[in-house]
Design an enzyme around this catalytic site. Structure first.
Site, mmCIF file in Angstrom:
data_model
loop_
_atom_site.group_PDB
_atom_site.id
_atom_site.type_symbol
_atom_site.label_atom_id
_atom_site.label_comp_id
_atom_site.label_asym_id
_atom_site.label_seq_id
_atom_site.Cartn_x
_atom_site.Cartn_y
_atom_site.Cartn_z
ATOM 1 N N HIS A 67 -13.181 2.801 -0.200
ATOM 2 C CA HIS A 67 -13.131 1.853 0.928
ATOM 3 C C HIS A 67 -13.778 0.518 0.542
ATOM 4 C CE1 HIS A 67 -13.215 5.368 4.067
ATOM 5 N NE2 HIS A 67 -11.954 4.990 3.870
ATOM 6 N N GLU B 1 -8.192 -4.816 5.308
ATOM 7 C CA GLU B 1 -8.104 -4.580 3.868
ATOM 8 C C GLU B 1 -6.944 -5.343 3.240
ATOM 9 O OE1 GLU B 1 -8.630 -0.409 5.134
ATOM 10 O OE2 GLU B 1 -9.260 -0.071 3.077
ATOM 11 N N ASN C 189 0.871 -1.189 0.000
ATOM 12 C CA ASN C 189 0.000 0.000 0.000
ATOM 13 C C ASN C 189 0.902 1.230 0.000
ATOM 14 O OD1 ASN C 189 -1.834 2.040 0.447
ATOM 15 N ND2 ASN C 189 -2.773 1.098 2.250
ATOM 16 N N ARG D 59 -2.681 -2.046 -3.435
ATOM 17 C CA ARG D 59 -3.885 -1.223 -3.282
ATOM 18 C C ARG D 59 -3.817 -0.092 -4.302
ATOM 19 N NH1 ARG D 59 -5.227 3.471 0.822
ATOM 20 N NH2 ARG D 59 -7.410 3.681 0.293
ATOM 21 N N ARG E 109 -12.734 16.213 6.197
ATOM 22 C CA ARG E 109 -13.519 16.461 4.981
ATOM 23 C C ARG E 109 -14.954 16.838 5.327
ATOM 24 N NH1 ARG E 109 -11.690 10.982 2.960
ATOM 25 N NH2 ARG E 109 -9.611 11.337 2.105
#
Ligand code: ADP
Length: 408
Positions: free
Chosen positions: A184, A388, A7, A95, A245
């Site tokens: 996600h 993940e 990743n 990823r 955000r």
């Protein structure tokens, strides 16, 4: 099969090495991190299954290729490394954040796949370039080793057009590939599948709502084993209130602020993505724990940020129950979803009317994976820690076993 999961961010490389035998079990063999890539000195940490001790130190990693070389050196280190002379892995799984509508599955990296990932840079200018740099670095350091790209967006490619289309003119939608994509995806799929296993029910029969609540947060309606709707959009900015955000907002606010304060698109982007959300509203931090502590001391803005966070979550869950025509299970994951007991209680209590009966003792138990509703609750709620990397490893294995890539 042994899979090295990579990743890459702009200045970091995280890796995990999994052994995935034929029986569906998985063993984490080694994991590590190279941070501050691009500086004079970068930091590394490494740990493998033979000892719980973490090894930390400095390395030279001016770019991602040097970071991958540093990872290889760690794995082969005479004293601490897992391997002796040769790194025995079967594939790398990377990823990749954005696959636009070009990827509805993971893909073996070929020149065509690389070109398609490059095509998505326009929408993901911060994320896809380091992901590609990681792929290029692994191709260089491990020549001949299959590289597989696993996309954050792929799971959401099952959303129907009336869900993913924005109300814009057709030519904009087509020419600029503007639509909801969602992110996600690897996490939502992992926790939804795992929850179905824990429920001992068929994933393809269930209606589930998965809440990934971390620094970035998103929520997905998983209907009959597929993503039906999700809160993030063209970019990760849409949806829930997040650490930094805004989440959902009237788009005219953007035009109004840019005009009023004479902000450039780049400045506006920073405001929306890095200075807003829980951090912006509370004026405290993007870290939920700090905001909770401040709210307990009576900090009004911190309390407002928490109330907004909860409210949007409840609103999204309610709308997804309506959109799917019911719900069997609600799943919490991510740093906040997994650890914040009061948040889960605050969100589930107003949802009693849809049939969620929270069990406070189960909610506060120390188990990592758990059901948190009473036996017989019409809608069950669960905590499932996300993984993940394991999902990326499994998807990589599946692609290698299929022996083909999918590019539309
Ligand atoms: P990222 O999206 O960066 O992967 P994580 O999933 O690790 O983030 O989540 C980080 C968030 O989880 C932080 O806001 C942190 O404060 C929050 N968090 C972790 N533990 C708790 C807790 N016990 N209570 C509330 N929030 C928590």
């Amino acid at each position: 099969m042994k899979v090295l999961v990579i990743n890459c961010g702009s200045s970091s490389l995280k890796f995990k090495l999994y052994d995935l035998p034929a029986d569906d079990t998985a063993t984490l063999m080694a994991e590590g991190l190279v941070e501050e890539i691009g500086r004079e000195k970068s930091k590394f940490s490494y740990r493998d299954s033979r000892s719980p001790e973490k090894i930390v130190g400095d390395v030279v990693a001016k770019d991602h290729t040097q970071a991958v070389a540093a990872m290889k050196d760690m794995l082969l280190d005479a004293e601490h490394g897992l391997f002796k002379e040769k790194i025995e892995v079967d594939a790398c799984g990377h990823r990749v954040v954005h696959g636009r509508e070009l990827f509805s599955n993971s893909a073996l990296v070929t020149p065509a796949v690389r070109a398609a990932i490059e095509e998505c840079i326009g929408i993901a200018p911060l994320h896809n370039p380091p992901n590609l740099a990681g792929i290029a670095a692994c191709e260089k350091i491990f020549p001949g080793l299959p590289q597989v790209a696993v996309f954050d967006t792929a799971f959401h490619q099952t959303m129907p057009p009336h869900v993913y289309t924005y109300g814009l003119p057709q030519d904009q939608l087509d020419r600029n590939h503007v639509r909801k994509y969602g992110f996600h995806g690897t996490s939502h799929e992992y926790v939804a599948r795992r929850c179905a296993e824990l429920m001992k029910k068929d994933f393809a029969q269930l209606k589930m709502i998965t809440c990934h609540l971390g620094n970035g947060s998103s929520i997905t309606a998983v209907k009959h084993g597929q993503s039906f709707d999700t809160s993030m959009g063209l970019t990760p900015l849409e949806g829930l209130l997040m650490g930094t955000r805004t989440g959902d907002m009237d788009p005219a606010v953007v035009l109004y602020i840019m005009d009023k304060d004479k902000l450039s698109p780049q400045e506006m982007n920073t405001l929306l993505n890095s200075r807003s959300g829980v951090k912006g509203v509370s004026g405290v931090s993007n870290d939920m724990r700090q905001v909770i502590d401040k709210a307990k001391e009576g900090h009004a803005r911190a309390q407002l940020a928490l109330d907004m966070f909860d409210y949007r979550l409840v609103k999204y869950i309610g709308s997804y129950v309506a959109a799917m025509g019911g719900c069997d299970a609600i799943v919490f994951t991510g740093g906040i979803g997994e650890n914040c007991v009061p948040l889960r209680a605050r969100v589930l209590t107003p949802l009693q009317f849809i049939g969620v009966e929270l069990d406070p003792e189960r909610n506060s138990s120390s188990a990592k994976e758990k059901v948190i509703t009473r036996d017989g609750s019409r809608v069950s709620a669960w905590v499932v820690p996300t993984n993940e990397e394991l999902m990326i490893a499994r998807k990589t294995k599946a692609i290698i076993e299929q022996g083909h890539s999918l590019v539309r």
